[in-house]
Design a protein around this motif. Sequence first.
Motif, mmCIF file in Angstrom:
data_model
loop_
_atom_site.group_PDB
_atom_site.id
_atom_site.type_symbol
_atom_site.label_atom_id
_atom_site.label_comp_id
_atom_site.label_asym_id
_atom_site.label_seq_id
_atom_site.Cartn_x
_atom_site.Cartn_y
_atom_site.Cartn_z
ATOM 1 N N ASP A 111 2.693 -3.521 -11.666
ATOM 2 C CA ASP A 111 2.311 -2.257 -10.723
ATOM 3 C C ASP A 111 2.824 -2.798 -9.289
ATOM 4 O O ASP A 111 3.271 -2.175 -8.644
ATOM 5 C CB ASP A 111 0.901 -1.982 -10.847
ATOM 6 N N LYS A 112 2.715 -4.321 -8.983
ATOM 7 C CA LYS A 112 3.103 -4.872 -7.784
ATOM 8 C C LYS A 112 4.658 -4.779 -7.597
ATOM 9 O O LYS A 112 5.306 -4.596 -6.632
ATOM 10 C CB LYS A 112 2.705 -6.300 -7.604
ATOM 11 N N ILE A 113 5.356 -4.914 -8.650
ATOM 12 C CA ILE A 113 6.931 -4.948 -8.708
ATOM 13 C C ILE A 113 7.259 -3.391 -8.306
ATOM 14 O O ILE A 113 8.244 -3.361 -7.615
ATOM 15 C CB ILE A 113 7.401 -5.584 -9.959
ATOM 16 N N LYS A 114 6.613 -2.540 -9.021
ATOM 17 C CA LYS A 114 7.184 -1.163 -8.970
ATOM 18 C C LYS A 114 6.770 -0.583 -7.499
ATOM 19 O O LYS A 114 7.752 0.311 -7.012
ATOM 20 C CB LYS A 114 6.321 -0.380 -9.625
ATOM 21 N N ASP A 115 5.964 -1.148 -6.899
ATOM 22 C CA ASP A 115 5.485 -0.768 -5.402
ATOM 23 C C ASP A 115 6.175 -1.601 -4.372
ATOM 24 O O ASP A 115 5.890 -1.522 -3.113
ATOM 25 C CB ASP A 115 4.066 -0.707 -5.393
ATOM 26 N N SER A 116 7.160 -2.268 -4.518
ATOM 27 C CA SER A 116 7.936 -3.140 -3.573
ATOM 28 C C SER A 116 9.318 -3.619 -3.631
ATOM 29 O O SER A 116 9.884 -3.061 -4.702
ATOM 30 C CB SER A 116 7.108 -4.606 -3.649
ATOM 31 N N ASP A 117 10.006 -3.826 -2.559
ATOM 32 C CA ASP A 117 11.395 -4.534 -2.706
ATOM 33 C C ASP A 117 10.983 -6.056 -2.965
ATOM 34 O O ASP A 117 10.360 -6.584 -2.311
ATOM 35 C CB ASP A 117 12.013 -4.409 -1.375
#
Length: 121
Positions: free
Chosen positions: A88-94
Amino acid sequence: MLLHQLAGNYFAGYQAMEKTVKEGKVKSIGTSNFESEPFEKIFQNCEIKSLAKILLTETPFETLNLANCKIYPYSQNFSDDRFNEVIDKIKDSDIVIGSPMYWHSMYSAILNVFDQSYDYI
């Protein structure tokens, strides 16, 4: 092109690598296994700055240390697996993913994230 470790005149070596970029022989250069003082000497005195240094000093970021997250290998289901939190953190970030290299491969927690990501692709 990578200057892998401190040996000999590393500063002249980095300058020589800068020359190869200017000549169009390579696209990018960097360093590995450098401690702070020699790394700073290169960063302060050379023209081509390390992307890692620029990212770490000029861009706000969050570090997610996978060594502190239990992420199990693909197809293993445990209640304390934090894969969903991480993905989830990866999906929401560059993102930039970094890993120390252990002989020939990256850190196992990163491999587990990549393996489990297969279902999301």
